[in-house]
Design a protein around this motif. Structure first.
Motif, PDB file in Angstrom:
ATOM      1  N   LEU A  80       0.836  -1.213   0.000  1.00  0.00           N
ATOM      2  CA  LEU A  80       0.000   0.000   0.000  1.00  0.00           C
ATOM      3  C   LEU A  80       0.866   1.256   0.000  1.00  0.00           C
ATOM      4  N   GLU A  81       1.946   1.232   0.798  1.00  0.00           N
ATOM      5  CA  GLU A  81       2.823   2.416   0.806  1.00  0.00           C
ATOM      6  C   GLU A  81       3.503   2.577  -0.559  1.00  0.00           C
ATOM      7  N   ALA A  82       3.879   1.457  -1.183  1.00  0.00           N
ATOM      8  CA  ALA A  82       4.494   1.529  -2.517  1.00  0.00           C
ATOM      9  C   ALA A  82       3.482   2.102  -3.516  1.00  0.00           C
TER      10      ALA A  82
ATOM     11  N   MET B 190      -4.567  -5.708   4.112  1.00  0.00           N
ATOM     12  CA  MET B 190      -3.879  -5.773   5.418  1.00  0.00           C
ATOM     13  C   MET B 190      -4.579  -6.740   6.352  1.00  0.00           C
ATOM     14  N   GLU B 191      -4.930  -7.906   5.815  1.00  0.00           N
ATOM     15  CA  GLU B 191      -5.703  -8.852   6.623  1.00  0.00           C
ATOM     16  C   GLU B 191      -4.885  -9.407   7.791  1.00  0.00           C
ATOM     17  N   ARG B 192      -3.562  -9.105   7.803  1.00  0.00           N
ATOM     18  CA  ARG B 192      -2.759  -9.576   8.939  1.00  0.00           C
ATOM     19  C   ARG B 192      -2.772  -8.579  10.092  1.00  0.00           C
ATOM     20  N   GLN B 193      -3.380  -7.430   9.851  1.00  0.00           N
ATOM     21  CA  GLN B 193      -3.424  -6.410  10.906  1.00  0.00           C
ATOM     22  C   GLN B 193      -4.823  -5.875  11.160  1.00  0.00           C
TER      23      GLN B 193
ATOM     24  N   TYR C  56      10.041 -11.424  13.067  1.00  0.00           N
ATOM     25  CA  TYR C  56       9.376 -10.121  13.041  1.00  0.00           C
ATOM     26  C   TYR C  56       9.713  -9.366  11.754  1.00  0.00           C
ATOM     27  N   GLY C  57       8.822  -8.431  11.375  1.00  0.00           N
ATOM     28  CA  GLY C  57       9.056  -7.642  10.160  1.00  0.00           C
ATOM     29  C   GLY C  57       8.897  -6.155  10.416  1.00  0.00           C
ATOM     30  N   LEU C  58       9.076  -5.748  11.670  1.00  0.00           N
ATOM     31  CA  LEU C  58       8.949  -4.335  12.033  1.00  0.00           C
ATOM     32  C   LEU C  58      10.151  -3.942  12.885  1.00  0.00           C
TER      33      LEU C  58
HETATM   34  N1  NAD Z   1       4.158   0.949   7.966  1.00  0.00           N
HETATM   35  C1  NAD Z   1       4.782  -0.183   8.265  1.00  0.00           C
HETATM   36  O1  NAD Z   1       4.841  -0.597   9.405  1.00  0.00           O
HETATM   37  C2  NAD Z   1       5.451  -0.973   7.158  1.00  0.00           C
HETATM   38  C3  NAD Z   1       5.524  -0.433   5.884  1.00  0.00           C
HETATM   39  C4  NAD Z   1       6.146  -1.186   4.890  1.00  0.00           C
HETATM   40  C5  NAD Z   1       6.672  -2.419   5.174  1.00  0.00           C
HETATM   41  N2  NAD Z   1       6.584  -2.912   6.431  1.00  0.00           N
HETATM   42  C6  NAD Z   1       7.114  -4.255   6.723  1.00  0.00           C
HETATM   43  O2  NAD Z   1       7.832  -4.749   5.613  1.00  0.00           O
HETATM   44  C7  NAD Z   1       7.572  -6.128   5.456  1.00  0.00           C
HETATM   45  C8  NAD Z   1       7.077  -6.440   4.070  1.00  0.00           C
HETATM   46  O3  NAD Z   1       5.762  -5.928   3.906  1.00  0.00           O
HETATM   47  P1  NAD Z   1       4.692  -6.694   3.042  1.00  0.00           P
HETATM   48  O4  NAD Z   1       3.499  -5.838   2.965  1.00  0.00           O
HETATM   49  O5  NAD Z   1       5.331  -7.162   1.791  1.00  0.00           O
HETATM   50  O6  NAD Z   1       4.424  -8.004   3.913  1.00  0.00           O
HETATM   51  P2  NAD Z   1       3.117  -8.578   4.612  1.00  0.00           P
HETATM   52  O7  NAD Z   1       3.433  -9.989   4.862  1.00  0.00           O
HETATM   53  O8  NAD Z   1       2.735  -7.717   5.757  1.00  0.00           O
HETATM   54  O9  NAD Z   1       1.964  -8.452   3.539  1.00  0.00           O
HETATM   55  C9  NAD Z   1       1.964  -9.150   2.329  1.00  0.00           C
HETATM   56  C10 NAD Z   1       0.566  -9.149   1.765  1.00  0.00           C
HETATM   57  O10 NAD Z   1       0.606  -9.736   0.480  1.00  0.00           O
HETATM   58  C11 NAD Z   1      -0.511 -10.575   0.327  1.00  0.00           C
HETATM   59  N3  NAD Z   1      -0.170 -11.640  -0.614  1.00  0.00           N
HETATM   60  C12 NAD Z   1       0.531 -12.775  -0.372  1.00  0.00           C
HETATM   61  N4  NAD Z   1       0.640 -13.497  -1.518  1.00  0.00           N
HETATM   62  C13 NAD Z   1       0.009 -12.805  -2.483  1.00  0.00           C
HETATM   63  C14 NAD Z   1      -0.225 -13.016  -3.867  1.00  0.00           C
HETATM   64  N5  NAD Z   1       0.225 -14.089  -4.473  1.00  0.00           N
HETATM   65  N6  NAD Z   1      -0.924 -12.086  -4.546  1.00  0.00           N
HETATM   66  C15 NAD Z   1      -1.379 -10.975  -3.938  1.00  0.00           C
HETATM   67  N7  NAD Z   1      -1.201 -10.728  -2.631  1.00  0.00           N
HETATM   68  C16 NAD Z   1      -0.503 -11.628  -1.910  1.00  0.00           C
HETATM   69  C17 NAD Z   1      -0.797 -11.113   1.701  1.00  0.00           C
HETATM   70  O11 NAD Z   1      -2.148 -11.490   1.786  1.00  0.00           O
HETATM   71  C18 NAD Z   1      -0.426  -9.945   2.591  1.00  0.00           C
HETATM   72  O12 NAD Z   1      -1.531  -9.142   2.881  1.00  0.00           O
HETATM   73  C19 NAD Z   1       6.601  -6.532   6.512  1.00  0.00           C
HETATM   74  O13 NAD Z   1       7.307  -7.124   7.552  1.00  0.00           O
HETATM   75  C20 NAD Z   1       5.991  -5.221   6.955  1.00  0.00           C
HETATM   76  O14 NAD Z   1       5.629  -5.263   8.312  1.00  0.00           O
HETATM   77  C21 NAD Z   1       5.972  -2.221   7.420  1.00  0.00           C
END
Ligand code: NAD
Ligand code: FAD
Ligand code: SF4
Ligand code: FES
Length: 809
Positions: free
Chosen positions: A159-161, A182-185, A287-289
């Motif tokens: 979403l940010e991208a 963002m179904e994980r949050q 963790y990813g944060l």
């Molecule tokens: N504001 C923030 O805190 C922030 C911002 C950017 C990144 N991050 C971190 O960077 C990391 C990477 O972020 P992320 O968003 O890639 O990871 P994520 O795991 O949080 O989200 C990935 C999303 O992609 C979806 N997905 C999975 N396979 C898919 C597919 N084949 N087609 C379409 N959608 C699919 C999932 O359902 C999930 O919602 C995470 O650890 C995140 O917490 C955090």
């Protein structure tokens, strides 16, 4: 006794490795330190890449520790170097550049890499992950040559991208596997509100779509989905999650599952080898944060410095999406089950949603949308698994009536010293308290400069402020208080209050009664007092022109060669051929040097001689554009629904209406507006004092933006359904700003100082107060008159100011 220091080697120059080294330095650890990093940069704040992408920060802005930091601390840094093998027996690491570096203690902090879907076409040109500076640069380059982007993954990163790419002008579709973003949050409610909001901001969505192939020849040209449908795209960003970088660790015999397995002191399965950050698996969790990695780093640093420490027992994570105008927050558990007691409130009109989950009576999770003012508080309560009580309920659900300040101070008191207040930068309560007490800091900005807290997403600002209040107590008010200039120790609020209670009517009277140290005042206080008196007594105060800055006195901007500029008013940036002809004729007649289109969509006639100014205005016969004044400068508009095929609102007419209504009024500082017909935001609302964006249901108002030296993105303030409501909210915000801002304080600073919630409470939530503000601004507006019309009627003043031979400065 040997003086040789132990050799500490850190693999990975990212936030976790260097965050941990910063703690070692703070604790006085004595090691010979070497850092090896694959990227060619010093340590930078990866989370800010989202802002670099959208263009509000540069790479330089996000560097956390520049080259000199390493030198200063005697750290040998090898950038552009990748560790290929760890020889645990010989206790050394080997790199792709042929280095062999021995260690006594080794820290692995290799982070993660983006997960790339294993589908046909993934290797095509135009497919990138979003992880580092190089990716960010690739994305920016693509945006300048290509138009249609697909972001696969509707999580935080995707979403940010997507928002960043929309800001760069791309047509962006987020392709998401699930039905909820963002179904994980987030739960379904918050997720659908989020999607609606992002759609308003110009992002498109393809939900419930599984990508099975990326099509195209050498370069990607589209996505093929499992259901047979397709999406055109000449650029694809993969954001479907991350994968810990474990290859080097696994190759050296360390225990690795999804991540490198560590114990509660971050020790791996090998002696003297530790790991921190996203590459780690602790108690089965990767963790990813950033907050968890700072917590891990602190425990490890203490261990390595021989300081007693509690074990690391895992982190409760909270997330905040970094997209301007989208306030969403989630912490701990977020999906309600039969085991939870659920407290929730959803307001479809204000588009806000709050949910708090209890297990038994303990607060175990929360989701907020639209209003995240309680985010910092909830994050703490969830982390502490606090017991719910009436007081907490009242403060979170907004049924509280009093005592908020005292409670906040009390909640700061109960925070543990090593609790991390700023997750983004790993700053503890203790570090902030020490900075305040030992360095005498009195403002959040000073704390930011000293500790780094609030430097990134800003989510911790309310807690930092509470700590400041708690530590300084009564001193907080005293510290915040500063005289407006060297002539007085009184601040703005005191002066304004004294003017009102004592009925002071002139600048001289104010200075005399309030005990000014210089009888005549100075160049700082005179214009300020002139403004405050005019604001307090709009219908009776006699403006003292000699107390104004020269540009305002002359109603024109003086240039470095002594000539002046003339900017005629063009309401909403719209003009006519007749007006343009007149501008051209006058420019030719008076030998105007340059005619320049300004950033605010006006024409600037540059190089007018002082003595010609009255004649130029007379012959133009157009209202003054106030380009010299602390007043409403310009209302920039896009084409809007009259002509643009995307437009949902008539931005040109609304811009003109607002400019006509609020022109000529004095403000504490210059004021710029923008009105857009749709969320594509062509007239750039986010950098304006008041930015207005049309949407299907009405308008959204943003406030506090600034595109100048201290750039600031405007905050989403309120959504309205009708034009009348829009004008009323804008008017009330302007009057509140007039009444409460320090002279010369831009709205960007004012919003930060007062707080968005305070302004919203007075303007949006309190209808009676809004009406009263509106009445007061109407009274002030009834007094204003075009300065050139007035001046041209006054031959004496005209002669004195423009035909007199003495310099006016
Ligand atoms: N504001 C923030 O805190 C922030 C911002 C950017 C990144 N991050 C971190 O960077 C990391 C990477 O972020 P992320 O968003 O890639 O990871 P994520 O795991 O949080 O989200 C990935 C999303 O992609 C979806 N997905 C999975 N396979 C898919 C597919 N084949 N087609 C379409 N959608 C699919 C999932 O359902 C999930 O919602 C995470 O650890 C995140 O917490 C955090
Ligand atoms: C765009 C974006 C936005 C984000 N926003 C947020 C946010 O708002 N909030 C939040 O909490 N988190 C956010 N994150 C996640 C956050 O950035 C990470 O959690 C954090 O950076 C992880 O730190 P780390 O040191 O473990 O890994 P990294 O920062 O990835 O650092 C690891 C470093 O090690 C290097 N490396 C890897 N292997 C080797 C090797 N063999 N030899 C030498 N060097 C190696 C890598 O090149 C990298 O430089 C965001 C991430 C991204 C990409
Ligand atoms: S010109 Fe206005 S209405 Fe058209 S796309 Fe841009 S912001 Fe939307
Ligand atoms: S929590 Fe993000 S800046 Fe402090």
């Amino acid at each position: 006794m040997s003086t040789t220091r132990e050799k500490l080697v850190v693999v990975g120059n990212g936030m976790a490795g260097i965050g941990m080294l910063e703690q070692i330095i703070k604790l006085g650890g004595r090691y010979d330190i070497q850092v090896i990093g694959s990227e060619p940069h010093p340590n930078y704040n990866r989370i800010m890449l989202s802002y670099v992408l959208e263009g509000t920060k540069t790479i330089d802005d996000i560097v956390l520790n520049d080259w000199s930091w390493y030198e200063q601390h005697g750290i040998q840094l090898h950038t552009g170097t990748t560790v290929t093998r760890i020889d645990a027996e010989a206790r050394k690491i080997l790199t792709d550049t042929g280095l062999e570096i021995p260690y006594d203690k080794l820290i692995i902090a290799t982070g993660s890499k983006p997960f790339m879907l294993p589908i046909p076409g993934i290797d095509k040109d135009g497919v990138v992950g979003f992880r580092d500076i190089a990716d960010c640069q690739r994305m920016k380059e693509a945006a300048s040559s290509y138009r249609k982007a697909a972001v696969i993954g509707g999580g935080l990163l995707g979403l940010e991208a997507a928002k960043g790419l929309v800001s760069l002008g791309m047509d962006v579709t987020v392709v998401h596997l699930m039905e909820d973003l963002m179904e994980r949050q987030l739960d379904h409610n918050a997720s659908s509100m989020l999607q609606a909001e992002l759609e308003r901001q110009g992002i498109k969505f393809a939900m419930g779509k599984q990508t099975v192939e990326l099509t195209g020849d050498q370069r990607v040209n589209g996505l093929l989905f499992k259901d047979g449908s397709r999406l055109d795209a000449d650029f694809v960003v993969m954001a479907v999650g991350i994968q810990p970088n474990t290859a080097v660790a696994a190759g050296s015999g360390m225990k690795v599952n999804r991540g490198i397995v560590v114990d509660d002191y971050m020790q791996t399965s090998l002696p003297d080898v530790y790991a921190v950050g996203e590459c780690v698996e602790h108690r089965g969790v990767c963790y990813g944060l950033v907050a968890p990695l700072f917590e891990q780093g602190l425990v490890l640093a203490k261990r390595l410095c021989g300081v007693d420490t509690k074990p690391y027992e895992g982190s409760v994570v909270a997330t905040k999406l970094k997209i301007s105008g989208v306030d969403v927050f989630s912490a701990g558990e977020f999906m309600d089950t039969d085991e939870h007691t659920v407290i929730s409130a959803k307001d479809d009109w204000k588009r806000t949603y709050k949910k708090v989950l209890l297990r038994g009576n303990q607060i175990v999770g929360a989701v907020l949308f639209g209003d995240v003012s309680e985010a910092a508080n909830l994050q703490k309560l969830v982390r502490q698994q606090a017991e719910m009580n009436d007081e907490i309920y009242g403060s979170i659900m907004g049924t509280d009536c009093c005592g908020g300040g005292t409670k906040k101070a009390a909640s700061v008191e109960t925070m543990a010293d090593d609790e991390i207040v700023c997750g983004c930068n790993g700053v503890t309560k203790q570090a902030i308290v020490q900075a305040i007490t030992e360095q005498g800091l009195t403002t959040v900005d000073e704390i930011k400069a000293c500790t780094g807290a609030t430097r990134s997403c800003g989510g911790c600002k309310p807690v930092v402020e509470d700590i400041l209040k708690y530590v300084l107590g009564d001193g907080f008010a005293a510290a915040a208080k500063k005289g407006i200039c060297g002539c007085t120790t009184m601040d703005r609020d005191e002066i304004v209050a004294e003017i009102k209670t004592k009925g002071l009517r002139t600048i001289r009277e104010v200075m005399h009664v309030l005990g000014w140290s210089q009888e005549e005042g100075c160049s700082k206080c005179r214009p300020a007092l002139n403004y405050y008196l005019g604001m307090i007594y709009p219908d009776t105060y006699e403006d003292e022109a000699e107390s104004r800055f020269v540009n305002e006195r002359m109603s024109a901007n003086i240039q470095k060669d002594g000539t002046f500029t003339v900017v005629p008013r063009m309401y909403g940036g719209v003009t006519t051929p007749e007006d343009l002809k007149r501008i051209a004729d006058v420019s030719l007649k008076y030998d105007v040097k340059v005619v320049k289109v300004t950033g605010g969509q006006r024409l600037d006639l540059i190089g007018v001689k002082k003595e010609d100014l009255p004649k130029v205005w007379e012959e133009l016969d157009m209202p003054s554009g106030y380009a010299y004044a602390k007043s409403l400068r310009t209302v920039k508009t896009c084409v809007g629904s009259q002509f643009c095929r995307f437009g949902t609102q008539d931005s040109m007419s609304m811009g003109e209406l607002l400019e006509r209504k609020f022109e000529r009024l004095d403000f504490p500082a210059k004021l710029k507006l923008a009105v857009n017909g749709c969320p594509r935001n062509c007239a750039e609302s986010s950098t304006k004092d008041i930015g207005i964006v049309g949407n299907d249901g009405g308008w959204e108002i943003f406030i506090g933006g600034n595109g100048g030296i201290k750039a600031r993105l405007a905050d989403s303030f309120s959504k309205v359904k009708s034009d009348d409501e829009l004008v009323e909210i804008c008017g009330a915000v302007m009057q509140l700003y007039r009444e409460t801002a320090n002279y010369l304080e831009r709205t960007s600073e004012w919003v930060e100082r007062l707080g968005l919630d305070t302004i919203r409470a007075q303007v949006v939530e309190d209808a009676a107060n809004r009406k009263a503000l509106m009445e007061r601004i109407e009274l002030a507006l009834a007094q204003v008159e075009d300065p050139w019309k007035k001046l041209l009627r006054n031959p004496h003043k005209r002669g004195m100011l423009f035909e007199h031979k003495e310099p006016v400065l």
